[in-house]
Motif scaffolding. Structure first.
Motif, PDB file in Angstrom:
ATOM      1  N   GLY A 169      21.955  -9.100 -25.939  1.00 14.44           N
ATOM      2  CA  GLY A 169      21.131  -7.901 -25.843  1.00 14.44           C
ATOM      3  C   GLY A 169      21.931  -6.621 -25.757  1.00 14.44           C
ATOM      4  N   LEU A 170      23.226  -6.699 -26.093  1.00 21.08           N
ATOM      5  CA  LEU A 170      24.102  -5.530 -26.016  1.00 21.08           C
ATOM      6  C   LEU A 170      24.637  -5.153 -27.390  1.00 21.08           C
ATOM      7  CD1 LEU A 170      25.714  -3.499 -24.195  1.00 21.08           C
ATOM      8  CD2 LEU A 170      27.527  -5.233 -24.140  1.00 21.08           C
ATOM      9  N   ILE A 171      24.493  -3.885 -27.770  1.00 20.99           N
ATOM     10  CA  ILE A 171      25.080  -3.357 -29.001  1.00 20.99           C
ATOM     11  C   ILE A 171      26.206  -2.407 -28.602  1.00 20.99           C
ATOM     12  CG2 ILE A 171      24.690  -2.003 -31.096  1.00 20.99           C
ATOM     13  CD1 ILE A 171      21.737  -2.822 -30.920  1.00 20.99           C
ATOM     14  N   ILE A 172      27.393  -2.612 -29.176  1.00 24.53           N
ATOM     15  CA  ILE A 172      28.561  -1.789 -28.858  1.00 24.53           C
ATOM     16  C   ILE A 172      28.944  -0.970 -30.081  1.00 24.53           C
ATOM     17  CG2 ILE A 172      30.968  -1.779 -28.114  1.00 24.53           C
ATOM     18  CD1 ILE A 172      30.426  -4.495 -26.793  1.00 24.53           C
ATOM     19  N   SER A 173      28.929   0.347 -29.929  1.00 24.29           N
ATOM     20  CA  SER A 173      29.336   1.253 -31.007  1.00 24.29           C
ATOM     21  C   SER A 173      30.683   1.871 -30.645  1.00 24.29           C
ATOM     22  CB  SER A 173      28.285   2.352 -31.196  1.00 24.29           C
ATOM     23  OG  SER A 173      28.698   3.277 -32.182  1.00 24.29           O
ATOM     24  N   ARG A 174      31.657   1.774 -31.551  1.00 25.77           N
ATOM     25  CA  ARG A 174      33.013   2.286 -31.291  1.00 25.77           C
ATOM     26  C   ARG A 174      33.292   3.539 -32.122  1.00 25.77           C
ATOM     27  NH1 ARG A 174      35.756  -1.876 -28.704  1.00 25.77           N
ATOM     28  NH2 ARG A 174      34.787  -3.931 -28.907  1.00 25.77           N
ATOM     29  N   GLY A 175      33.965   4.495 -31.508  1.00 21.90           N
ATOM     30  CA  GLY A 175      34.343   5.713 -32.228  1.00 21.90           C
ATOM     31  C   GLY A 175      33.142   6.470 -32.755  1.00 21.90           C
ATOM     32  N   MET A 176      32.120   6.604 -31.952  1.00 18.48           N
ATOM     33  CA  MET A 176      30.869   7.235 -32.373  1.00 18.48           C
ATOM     34  C   MET A 176      30.982   8.761 -32.329  1.00 18.48           C
ATOM     35  SD  MET A 176      27.064   6.620 -30.786  1.00 18.48           S
ATOM     36  CE  MET A 176      25.648   7.537 -31.358  1.00 18.48           C
ATOM     37  N   ALA A 177      30.737   9.411 -33.463  1.00 19.47           N
ATOM     38  CA  ALA A 177      30.788  10.872 -33.539  1.00 19.47           C
ATOM     39  C   ALA A 177      29.560  11.472 -32.867  1.00 19.47           C
ATOM     40  CB  ALA A 177      30.856  11.317 -34.991  1.00 19.47           C
ATOM     41  N   VAL A 178      29.765  12.494 -32.051  1.00 19.45           N
ATOM     42  CA  VAL A 178      28.659  13.146 -31.341  1.00 19.45           C
ATOM     43  C   VAL A 178      28.818  14.666 -31.435  1.00 19.45           C
ATOM     44  CG1 VAL A 178      28.277  11.244 -29.734  1.00 19.45           C
ATOM     45  CG2 VAL A 178      29.915  13.041 -29.140  1.00 19.45           C
ATOM     46  N   TYR A 179      27.712  15.369 -31.189  1.00 15.54           N
ATOM     47  CA  TYR A 179      27.750  16.833 -31.203  1.00 15.54           C
ATOM     48  C   TYR A 179      26.597  17.383 -30.372  1.00 15.54           C
ATOM     49  CZ  TYR A 179      23.792  16.731 -34.406  1.00 15.54           C
ATOM     50  OH  TYR A 179      22.560  16.508 -34.948  1.00 15.54           O
ATOM     51  N   SER A 180      26.681  18.662 -30.048  1.00 17.85           N
ATOM     52  CA  SER A 180      25.598  19.363 -29.366  1.00 17.85           C
ATOM     53  C   SER A 180      25.562  20.796 -29.877  1.00 17.85           C
ATOM     54  CB  SER A 180      25.799  19.364 -27.854  1.00 17.85           C
ATOM     55  OG  SER A 180      24.924  20.294 -27.231  1.00 17.85           O
ATOM     56  N   ARG A 181      24.434  21.195 -30.451  1.00 18.38           N
ATOM     57  CA  ARG A 181      24.281  22.583 -30.891  1.00 18.38           C
ATOM     58  C   ARG A 181      24.063  23.500 -29.694  1.00 18.38           C
ATOM     59  NH1 ARG A 181      24.195  23.279 -36.157  1.00 18.38           N
ATOM     60  NH2 ARG A 181      23.672  21.546 -37.546  1.00 18.38           N
ATOM     61  N   THR A 182      23.530  22.944 -28.611  1.00 16.15           N
ATOM     62  CA  THR A 182      23.298  23.740 -27.407  1.00 16.15           C
ATOM     63  C   THR A 182      24.618  24.128 -26.747  1.00 16.15           C
ATOM     64  OG1 THR A 182      21.211  22.578 -27.028  1.00 16.15           O
ATOM     65  CG2 THR A 182      22.122  23.826 -25.186  1.00 16.15           C
ATOM     66  N   LEU A 183      25.538  23.170 -26.649  1.00 17.67           N
ATOM     67  CA  LEU A 183      26.852  23.429 -26.050  1.00 17.67           C
ATOM     68  C   LEU A 183      27.843  23.974 -27.073  1.00 17.67           C
ATOM     69  CD1 LEU A 183      27.244  20.210 -23.849  1.00 17.67           C
ATOM     70  CD2 LEU A 183      26.606  22.496 -23.085  1.00 17.67           C
ATOM     71  N   GLY A 184      27.577  23.748 -28.365  1.00 18.66           N
ATOM     72  CA  GLY A 184      28.492  24.200 -29.409  1.00 18.66           C
ATOM     73  C   GLY A 184      29.760  23.377 -29.459  1.00 18.66           C
ATOM     74  N   ILE A 185      29.606  22.043 -29.432  1.00 19.54           N
ATOM     75  CA  ILE A 185      30.777  21.155 -29.415  1.00 19.54           C
ATOM     76  C   ILE A 185      30.550  19.935 -30.301  1.00 19.54           C
ATOM     77  CG2 ILE A 185      31.499  21.807 -27.086  1.00 19.54           C
ATOM     78  CD1 ILE A 185      30.147  19.240 -26.043  1.00 19.54           C
ATOM     79  N   ASN A 186      31.631  19.300 -30.681  1.00 23.65           N
ATOM     80  CA  ASN A 186      31.555  17.982 -31.322  1.00 23.65           C
ATOM     81  C   ASN A 186      32.772  17.171 -30.921  1.00 23.65           C
ATOM     82  OD1 ASN A 186      33.598  19.122 -32.840  1.00 23.65           O
ATOM     83  ND2 ASN A 186      32.524  19.035 -34.786  1.00 23.65           N
ATOM     84  N   GLY A 187      32.667  15.854 -31.098  1.00 28.01           N
ATOM     85  CA  GLY A 187      33.768  14.988 -30.702  1.00 28.01           C
ATOM     86  C   GLY A 187      33.434  13.540 -30.989  1.00 28.01           C
ATOM     87  N   VAL A 188      34.136  12.651 -30.305  1.00 29.72           N
ATOM     88  CA  VAL A 188      33.970  11.211 -30.523  1.00 29.72           C
ATOM     89  C   VAL A 188      33.895  10.503 -29.177  1.00 29.72           C
ATOM     90  CG1 VAL A 188      35.038   9.123 -31.453  1.00 29.72           C
ATOM     91  CG2 VAL A 188      35.194  11.270 -32.730  1.00 29.72           C
ATOM     92  N   CYS A 189      32.925   9.609 -29.040  1.00 34.98           N
ATOM     93  CA  CYS A 189      32.848   8.745 -27.862  1.00 34.98           C
ATOM     94  C   CYS A 189      33.662   7.482 -28.144  1.00 34.98           C
ATOM     95  CB  CYS A 189      31.400   8.343 -27.569  1.00 34.98           C
ATOM     96  SG  CYS A 189      30.345   9.691 -27.027  1.00 34.98           S
ATOM     97  N   ASP A 190      34.522   7.090 -27.226  1.00 37.85           N
ATOM     98  CA  ASP A 190      35.300   5.866 -27.412  1.00 37.85           C
ATOM     99  C   ASP A 190      34.368   4.685 -27.664  1.00 37.85           C
ATOM    100  OD1 ASP A 190      37.767   7.100 -27.113  1.00 37.85           O
ATOM    101  OD2 ASP A 190      37.754   6.856 -24.951  1.00 37.85           O
ATOM    102  N   ILE A 191      33.434   4.493 -26.742  1.00 38.96           N
ATOM    103  CA  ILE A 191      32.459   3.401 -26.868  1.00 38.96           C
ATOM    104  C   ILE A 191      31.104   3.882 -26.343  1.00 38.96           C
ATOM    105  CG2 ILE A 191      31.755   1.165 -25.896  1.00 38.96           C
ATOM    106  CD1 ILE A 191      34.636   0.272 -26.028  1.00 38.96           C
ATOM    107  N   VAL A 192      30.049   3.514 -27.051  1.00 38.88           N
ATOM    108  CA  VAL A 192      28.693   3.726 -26.555  1.00 38.88           C
ATOM    109  C   VAL A 192      28.000   2.370 -26.549  1.00 38.88           C
ATOM    110  CG1 VAL A 192      26.486   4.891 -26.841  1.00 38.88           C
ATOM    111  CG2 VAL A 192      28.596   6.061 -27.498  1.00 38.88           C
ATOM    112  N   GLU A 193      27.527   1.962 -25.381  1.00 37.82           N
ATOM    113  CA  GLU A 193      26.837   0.683 -25.247  1.00 37.82           C
ATOM    114  C   GLU A 193      25.327   0.905 -25.219  1.00 37.82           C
ATOM    115  OE1 GLU A 193      30.313  -1.664 -22.700  1.00 37.82           O
ATOM    116  OE2 GLU A 193      28.398  -1.172 -21.742  1.00 37.82           O
ATOM    117  N   PHE A 194      24.616   0.099 -25.997  1.00 41.22           N
ATOM    118  CA  PHE A 194      23.159   0.130 -26.014  1.00 41.22           C
ATOM    119  C   PHE A 194      22.677  -1.199 -25.430  1.00 41.22           C
ATOM    120  CE2 PHE A 194      24.696   2.882 -29.369  1.00 41.22           C
ATOM    121  CZ  PHE A 194      23.900   4.016 -29.258  1.00 41.22           C
ATOM    122  N   GLN A 195      22.183  -1.131 -24.206  1.00 40.55           N
ATOM    123  CA  GLN A 195      21.757  -2.328 -23.478  1.00 40.55           C
ATOM    124  C   GLN A 195      20.247  -2.498 -23.597  1.00 40.55           C
ATOM    125  OE1 GLN A 195      23.743  -4.642 -21.487  1.00 40.55           O
ATOM    126  NE2 GLN A 195      21.813  -5.746 -21.778  1.00 40.55           N
TER     127      GLN A 195
END
Length: 222
Positions: free
Chosen positions: A60-86
């Motif tokens: 029941g766990l999905i692991i995403s590696r090197g996931m690109a993320v951004y926020s227009r509110t904060l004005g930033i972008n980057g990469v999450c090492d790992i994002v787990e979807f439980q």
């Protein structure tokens, strides 16, 4: 305020900024960089976190590696090492997946837990990006430390979010003015990979006029 993509700052820059505003400005405004043993080891450690497929499923766990993320509110972008979807019925729906899932980012750090909140602030910034991107609420994330080989659960509160928002507002202000501040020398300067570029001792000079007068006096004495 909503930022345009061309005005985005690096999410991971919040660590540089909180460690030393001058270091952040040298890297992100003046585009100067130098590696040392710590920075190289850190890059290698993060690359291992991104090894393997972009996403994998374990029950029941999905692991995403090197996931690109951004926020227009904060004005930033980057990469999450790992994002787990439980898988969790109190969570959100994911496109192409059955059931509902809770979202947990995991940030990898080479060393050991710090006494300050620099690592936590980076994780909170990732959480705020994920919330904006996939329209969910995330109150928990994790920091994994290579030295201890242990992950620490971080519970996010309103104060943390406000601090991250305020920091990025200050970063955008400094970036728009192309302002590189001076710095007070500390023990941390010796461990900084930019110390030979920064030359923190020169920041002790009260003004350019005083610095030039000192040089002239030294020449006259010879």
């Amino acid at each position: 305020m909503m930022y345009e993509e061309e005005d985005f700052l690096s999410l991971s820059g919040i660590q540089h900024f909180e460690f030393c505003r001058r270091q952040w400005a040298l890297i992100h405004i003046e585009q100067q960089w130098a590696d040392n043993l710590r920075t190289v080891e850190g890059e290698l450690f993060h690359s291992k976190a991104h090894d393997g497929s972009v996403a994998e499923k374990r029950g029941g766990l999905i692991i995403s590696r090197g996931m690109a993320v951004y926020s227009r509110t904060l004005g930033i972008n980057g990469v999450c090492d790992i994002v787990e979807f439980q898988k969790d019925e109190t969570g959100i729906e994911l496109y192409g997946r059955k059931g509902k899932y809770k979202v947990y980012p995991v940030e990898y750090k080479k060393g050991e837990p710090k006494t300050n909140d620099i690592d936590i602030l980076q994780l909170v910034a990732q959480i705020m990006c994920l919330e904006e991107m996939i329209c969910c609420s995330i109150d928990t994330g994790y920091l994994y430390y290579g030295e201890t080989r242990h992950r620490i659960k971080i519970t996010v509160d309103k104060g943390m979010r406000e601090k991250v928002t305020n920091i990025f507002e200050e970063m955008h202000d400094m970036y728009s003015r192309r302002y590189t501040p001076k710095v007070k020398m500390t023990k941390s300067c010796n461990a900084c990979s930019l110390k030979d570029i920064c030359i923190p001792k020169l920041c002790k000079n009260k003004s350019a006029k005083k610095y030039i007068e000192t040089l002239i006096a030294e020449v006259d004495d010879q």
